[in-house]
Design a protein around this motif. Structure first.
Motif, PDB file in Angstrom:
ATOM      1  N   PHE A 304       0.834  -1.208   0.000  1.00 42.48           N
ATOM      2  CA  PHE A 304       0.000   0.000   0.000  1.00 42.48           C
ATOM      3  C   PHE A 304       0.869   1.258   0.000  1.00 42.48           C
ATOM      4  CE2 PHE A 304      -2.141   3.451   2.216  1.00 42.48           C
ATOM      5  CZ  PHE A 304      -3.345   3.516   1.535  1.00 42.48           C
ATOM      6  N   GLY A 305       1.887   1.282   0.849  1.00 37.78           N
ATOM      7  CA  GLY A 305       2.764   2.444   0.898  1.00 37.78           C
ATOM      8  C   GLY A 305       3.496   2.679  -0.412  1.00 37.78           C
ATOM      9  N   ALA A 306       4.019   1.608  -1.024  1.00 41.63           N
ATOM     10  CA  ALA A 306       4.740   1.744  -2.293  1.00 41.63           C
ATOM     11  C   ALA A 306       3.800   2.196  -3.403  1.00 41.63           C
ATOM     12  CB  ALA A 306       5.399   0.413  -2.659  1.00 41.63           C
ATOM     13  N   LEU A 307       2.614   1.594  -3.476  1.00 44.19           N
ATOM     14  CA  LEU A 307       1.655   1.989  -4.511  1.00 44.19           C
ATOM     15  C   LEU A 307       1.220   3.439  -4.349  1.00 44.19           C
ATOM     16  CD1 LEU A 307      -0.623  -1.171  -4.754  1.00 44.19           C
ATOM     17  CD2 LEU A 307       0.934  -0.311  -6.516  1.00 44.19           C
ATOM     18  N   ASP A 308       1.013   3.848  -3.107  1.00 43.18           N
ATOM     19  CA  ASP A 308       0.588   5.222  -2.860  1.00 43.18           C
ATOM     20  C   ASP A 308       1.636   6.215  -3.357  1.00 43.18           C
ATOM     21  OD1 ASP A 308      -1.307   7.128  -1.612  1.00 43.18           O
ATOM     22  OD2 ASP A 308       0.379   7.525  -0.279  1.00 43.18           O
ATOM     23  N   LEU A 309       2.909   5.927  -3.090  1.00 48.19           N
ATOM     24  CA  LEU A 309       3.983   6.812  -3.553  1.00 48.19           C
ATOM     25  C   LEU A 309       4.068   6.841  -5.084  1.00 48.19           C
ATOM     26  CD1 LEU A 309       6.796   5.942  -0.976  1.00 48.19           C
ATOM     27  CD2 LEU A 309       5.367   7.999  -1.037  1.00 48.19           C
ATOM     28  N   VAL A 310       3.961   5.652  -5.704  1.00 45.68           N
ATOM     29  CA  VAL A 310       4.054   5.580  -7.162  1.00 45.68           C
ATOM     30  C   VAL A 310       2.897   6.304  -7.826  1.00 45.68           C
ATOM     31  CG1 VAL A 310       4.000   4.005  -9.142  1.00 45.68           C
ATOM     32  CG2 VAL A 310       5.407   3.457  -7.147  1.00 45.68           C
ATOM     33  N   LEU A 311       1.681   6.061  -7.337  1.00 46.58           N
ATOM     34  CA  LEU A 311       0.508   6.696  -7.944  1.00 46.58           C
ATOM     35  C   LEU A 311       0.526   8.205  -7.735  1.00 46.58           C
ATOM     36  CD1 LEU A 311      -2.288   4.105  -7.042  1.00 46.58           C
ATOM     37  CD2 LEU A 311      -1.165   4.468  -9.247  1.00 46.58           C
ATOM     38  N   GLU A 312       0.991   8.672  -6.594  1.00 43.94           N
ATOM     39  CA  GLU A 312       1.086  10.119  -6.377  1.00 43.94           C
ATOM     40  C   GLU A 312       2.073  10.746  -7.359  1.00 43.94           C
ATOM     41  OE1 GLU A 312       1.971  11.317  -2.449  1.00 43.94           O
ATOM     42  OE2 GLU A 312       0.118  10.530  -1.581  1.00 43.94           O
ATOM     43  N   ALA A 313       3.194  10.031  -7.602  1.00 40.85           N
ATOM     44  CA  ALA A 313       4.174  10.562  -8.559  1.00 40.85           C
ATOM     45  C   ALA A 313       3.611  10.594  -9.979  1.00 40.85           C
ATOM     46  CB  ALA A 313       5.445   9.719  -8.517  1.00 40.85           C
ATOM     47  N   LEU A 314       2.828   9.578 -10.347  1.00 38.84           N
ATOM     48  CA  LEU A 314       2.263   9.526 -11.694  1.00 38.84           C
ATOM     49  C   LEU A 314       1.155  10.549 -11.905  1.00 38.84           C
ATOM     50  CD1 LEU A 314       2.096   5.648 -12.265  1.00 38.84           C
ATOM     51  CD2 LEU A 314       3.755   7.269 -13.217  1.00 38.84           C
ATOM     52  N   MET A 315       0.431  10.885 -10.834  1.00 36.69           N
ATOM     53  CA  MET A 315      -0.720  11.783 -10.969  1.00 36.69           C
ATOM     54  C   MET A 315      -0.476  13.129 -10.302  1.00 36.69           C
ATOM     55  SD  MET A 315      -3.893   9.108 -10.350  1.00 36.69           S
ATOM     56  CE  MET A 315      -3.348   8.722  -8.672  1.00 36.69           C
ATOM     57  N   GLU A 316       0.780  13.530 -10.215  1.00 38.94           N
ATOM     58  CA  GLU A 316       1.096  14.766  -9.502  1.00 38.94           C
ATOM     59  C   GLU A 316       0.480  15.994 -10.160  1.00 38.94           C
ATOM     60  OE1 GLU A 316       5.246  15.406  -9.423  1.00 38.94           O
ATOM     61  OE2 GLU A 316       5.555  15.056 -11.576  1.00 38.94           O
ATOM     62  N   ASN A 317       0.194  15.933 -11.454  1.00 36.23           N
ATOM     63  CA  ASN A 317      -0.385  17.079 -12.150  1.00 36.23           C
ATOM     64  C   ASN A 317      -1.902  17.125 -12.070  1.00 36.23           C
ATOM     65  OD1 ASN A 317       2.184  17.947 -12.991  1.00 36.23           O
ATOM     66  ND2 ASN A 317       2.124  16.572 -14.785  1.00 36.23           N
ATOM     67  N   LEU A 318      -2.525  16.107 -11.539  1.00 42.14           N
ATOM     68  CA  LEU A 318      -3.977  16.069 -11.436  1.00 42.14           C
ATOM     69  C   LEU A 318      -4.433  16.690 -10.119  1.00 42.14           C
ATOM     70  CD1 LEU A 318      -4.665  12.435 -12.721  1.00 42.14           C
ATOM     71  CD2 LEU A 318      -4.754  14.571 -14.036  1.00 42.14           C
ATOM     72  N   THR A 319      -5.662  17.180 -10.137  1.00 43.97           N
ATOM     73  CA  THR A 319      -6.246  17.677  -8.888  1.00 43.97           C
ATOM     74  C   THR A 319      -6.623  16.498  -7.991  1.00 43.97           C
ATOM     75  OG1 THR A 319      -8.432  17.714  -9.916  1.00 43.97           O
ATOM     76  CG2 THR A 319      -7.141  19.761  -9.992  1.00 43.97           C
ATOM     77  N   GLN A 320      -6.521  16.709  -6.684  1.00 41.72           N
ATOM     78  CA  GLN A 320      -6.820  15.664  -5.686  1.00 41.72           C
ATOM     79  C   GLN A 320      -6.001  14.405  -5.952  1.00 41.72           C
ATOM     80  OE1 GLN A 320     -11.089  15.134  -5.756  1.00 41.72           O
ATOM     81  NE2 GLN A 320     -11.403  16.898  -4.410  1.00 41.72           N
ATOM     82  N   LEU A 324      -6.865  10.344  -4.929  1.00 45.79           N
ATOM     83  CA  LEU A 324      -6.924   9.317  -5.972  1.00 45.79           C
ATOM     84  C   LEU A 324      -5.876   8.230  -5.741  1.00 45.79           C
ATOM     85  CD1 LEU A 324      -7.417  11.573  -9.123  1.00 45.79           C
ATOM     86  CD2 LEU A 324      -9.126  10.086  -8.029  1.00 45.79           C
ATOM     87  N   ALA A 325      -4.683   8.621  -5.293  1.00 46.60           N
ATOM     88  CA  ALA A 325      -3.637   7.630  -5.022  1.00 46.60           C
ATOM     89  C   ALA A 325      -4.037   6.703  -3.888  1.00 46.60           C
ATOM     90  CB  ALA A 325      -2.327   8.346  -4.697  1.00 46.60           C
ATOM     91  N   VAL A 326      -4.605   7.262  -2.828  1.00 47.36           N
ATOM     92  CA  VAL A 326      -5.053   6.440  -1.700  1.00 47.36           C
ATOM     93  C   VAL A 326      -6.164   5.494  -2.130  1.00 47.36           C
ATOM     94  CG1 VAL A 326      -6.186   6.495   0.550  1.00 47.36           C
ATOM     95  CG2 VAL A 326      -4.334   8.096   0.055  1.00 47.36           C
ATOM     96  N   ALA A 327      -7.128   6.023  -2.929  1.00 39.27           N
ATOM     97  CA  ALA A 327      -8.233   5.176  -3.389  1.00 39.27           C
ATOM     98  C   ALA A 327      -7.730   4.054  -4.292  1.00 39.27           C
ATOM     99  CB  ALA A 327      -9.259   6.027  -4.129  1.00 39.27           C
ATOM    100  N   GLY A 328      -6.822   4.372  -5.226  1.00 41.72           N
ATOM    101  CA  GLY A 328      -6.288   3.337  -6.104  1.00 41.72           C
ATOM    102  C   GLY A 328      -5.473   2.292  -5.345  1.00 41.72           C
ATOM    103  N   SER A 329      -4.652   2.744  -4.400  1.00 39.32           N
ATOM    104  CA  SER A 329      -3.853   1.802  -3.600  1.00 39.32           C
ATOM    105  C   SER A 329      -4.752   0.889  -2.775  1.00 39.32           C
ATOM    106  CB  SER A 329      -2.911   2.586  -2.688  1.00 39.32           C
ATOM    107  OG  SER A 329      -2.051   3.426  -3.433  1.00 39.32           O
ATOM    108  N   THR A 330      -5.802   1.467  -2.196  1.00 39.14           N
ATOM    109  CA  THR A 330      -6.735   0.661  -1.397  1.00 39.14           C
ATOM    110  C   THR A 330      -7.418  -0.395  -2.255  1.00 39.14           C
ATOM    111  OG1 THR A 330      -7.123   2.576   0.035  1.00 39.14           O
ATOM    112  CG2 THR A 330      -8.721   0.776   0.137  1.00 39.14           C
ATOM    113  N   LEU A 331      -7.844  -0.021  -3.454  1.00 41.77           N
ATOM    114  CA  LEU A 331      -8.515  -0.963  -4.348  1.00 41.77           C
ATOM    115  C   LEU A 331      -7.577  -2.112  -4.741  1.00 41.77           C
ATOM    116  CD1 LEU A 331     -10.985  -1.716  -6.029  1.00 41.77           C
ATOM    117  CD2 LEU A 331     -10.086  -0.255  -7.862  1.00 41.77           C
ATOM    118  N   ILE A 332      -6.339  -1.798  -5.078  1.00 40.19           N
ATOM    119  CA  ILE A 332      -5.389  -2.847  -5.479  1.00 40.19           C
ATOM    120  C   ILE A 332      -5.079  -3.772  -4.310  1.00 40.19           C
ATOM    121  CG2 ILE A 332      -3.041  -3.256  -6.293  1.00 40.19           C
ATOM    122  CD1 ILE A 332      -3.241  -0.633  -7.860  1.00 40.19           C
ATOM    123  N   VAL A 333      -4.882  -3.200  -3.138  1.00 41.23           N
ATOM    124  CA  VAL A 333      -4.607  -4.022  -1.956  1.00 41.23           C
ATOM    125  C   VAL A 333      -5.788  -4.923  -1.650  1.00 41.23           C
ATOM    126  CG1 VAL A 333      -4.327  -3.891   0.548  1.00 41.23           C
ATOM    127  CG2 VAL A 333      -2.900  -2.494  -0.935  1.00 41.23           C
TER     128      VAL A 333
END
Length: 408
Positions: A304-320, A324-333
């Motif tokens: 969860f921690g690794a996915l959250d960091l990766v998704l935040e880096a990929l979506m840094e230009n998006l709002t919220q 979104l990173a927390v929601a995506g990490s939770t779904l994958i976990v």
């Protein structure tokens, strides 16, 4: 029973158990009452930590009382009950003394003697649980005549440690109350010196007792081996949690200290199950489940921690992006949980619950072959073989429904 005859009196063991349980229940009532006052004063942290003493009191006294009644010849029941009563007095007195520090409660009586009593009365409980009970476990008797010397040394050391704690000059614990029971200077110095020697003896004695437990576990068979598993499994969890809490700091240390206290609180339950032999053979399954879920939790937290960091880096230009990173990490976990649980559980079962694992595997193989087996004689032989390898019954029998409802 003839008219006017008195009912038979309760046996002494029952009266002892009931008396100890009443003291413990009264102590829990005091703790809960003080908790309500603390909540009114915004002291929610103190209220949360009161769960641990309540767990210790109820487990020690409850299991001890049951063992005193059900196994009166086993000294462990009386020791647990005694330790539960001491724990009840110590924690209830501590909460009572803390109540006097709140505004509007300065009037409550006997604060100083109660604080003095609770300052030292928990010391014998530590010695009983850490040394005497493991020394007598599970039969309630010493492992051999030579252990009488070590038991005598332990009892003397526990008594001296309690005396030294009760007569230590200065404030009692973390309170501002000064110790009212301080002997004259030469005697006080002697008691404190003997107390320091007793504390120095604690670690070697505990290590000797633990080594003996491990050695007896290696030699044990059958019921005794399962009894040893119950005790050593819970004690090992408590020891690991204590070590981690010591070598770490901050919230991690606090968390593992709480887990250690919970494990210590569960130790009387493990002792009661082992001595009463209730679900005795479930320990392997319990250990495998505990280890597997600990591994699963650790892996999922890291993922969860690794996915959250990766998704935040990929979506840094998006709002919220954070949400979104927390929601995506939770779904994958969430999607990974069941496959990971099956794989980890199978791997742990092969190591820690081998007998049940082999039994389940053999039974499943038999069920698969049963779909294609029509010969009753071969079916009977196969069933006998499967039963012998899984549950090992003393005798077996097979009932088959005949064509007209008869037996064959």
């Amino acid at each position: 029973m003839t008219s006017g005859a008195l009912p038979p009196a309760a046996p002494p063991t029952s009266r002892l158990a009931i008396g100890g349980l009443l003291v413990s229940l009264a102590a829990v009532a005091v703790i809960v009452a003080v908790d309500l006052v603390l909540v009114a004063h915004g002291r929610l942290t103190d209220v949360a930590f009161s769960v641990i003493p309540i767990l210790l009191i109820t487990d020690l006294s409850g299991v001890g009382g049951v063992l005193v009644i059900r196994r009166p010849g086993n000294a462990i029941g009386g020791l647990l009950l005694f330790a539960g009563v001491l724990t009840a007095i110590a924690w209830a007195g501590g909460f009572y003394s803390e109540l006097a520090e709140l505004p509007g409660f300065e009037w409550i009586p006997l604060v100083v003697p109660v604080a003095w009593l609770t300052g030292w009365i928990f010391t014998p409980t530590i010695g009983l649980i850490a040394v005497i009970v493991p020394m007598l476990y599970p039969s309630g008797h010493l492992p051999g005549p030579r252990w009488r010397i070590l038991a005598a040394i332990a009892l003397v050391a526990i008594s001296i440690s309690a005396l030294a704690t009760a007569t230590t000059p200065g404030p009692i614990g973390t309170s501002d109350i000064m110790n009212p029971v301080v002997p004259p200077q030469p005697l006080a110095d002697l008691i404190q010196t003997l107390g320091a020697i007793s504390q120095a003896l604690a670690l070697p004695v505990i290590l000797i007792v633990i080594a003996n437990l491990v050695a007896r576990f290696g030699r044990s068979r059958g019921v005794e081996r399962e009894q040893m598993k119950w005790f050593l499994s819970v004690a090992a969890m408590a020891a690991v949690a204590v070590v981690i809490s010591i070598v770490t700091s901050g919230p991690v240390s606090d968390l593992f200290w709480i887990l250690a206290m919970i494990s210590v609180g569960l130790l009387p339950l493990a002792i009661g199950i082992a001595i009463l032999r209730y679900r005795l053979y479930e320990i392997d399954r319990l250990v495998s489940r505990t280890i597997s879920y600990a591994i699963i939790t650790g892996v999922l937290v890291v993922v969860f921690g690794a996915l959250d960091l990766v998704l935040e880096a990929l979506m840094e230009n998006l709002t919220q992006a954070d949400a979104l990173a927390v929601a995506g990490s939770t779904l994958i976990v969430f999607m990974l949980f069941q496959p990971l649980r099956r794989r980890v559980q199978a791997a742990v079962d092969r190591r820690f619950d081998r007998q049940r694992y082999e039994g389940d595997r053999i039974a499943q193989e038999f069920a698969d072959r049963l779909r294609d087996e029509l010969d009753p004689d071969r079916l009977r032989l196969e069933l006998d073989r499967v039963l012998a390898r899984t549950v090992a019954p003393a005798r077996t029998g097979l009932w088959l429904r005949g064509e007209r409802g008869g037996r064959s």
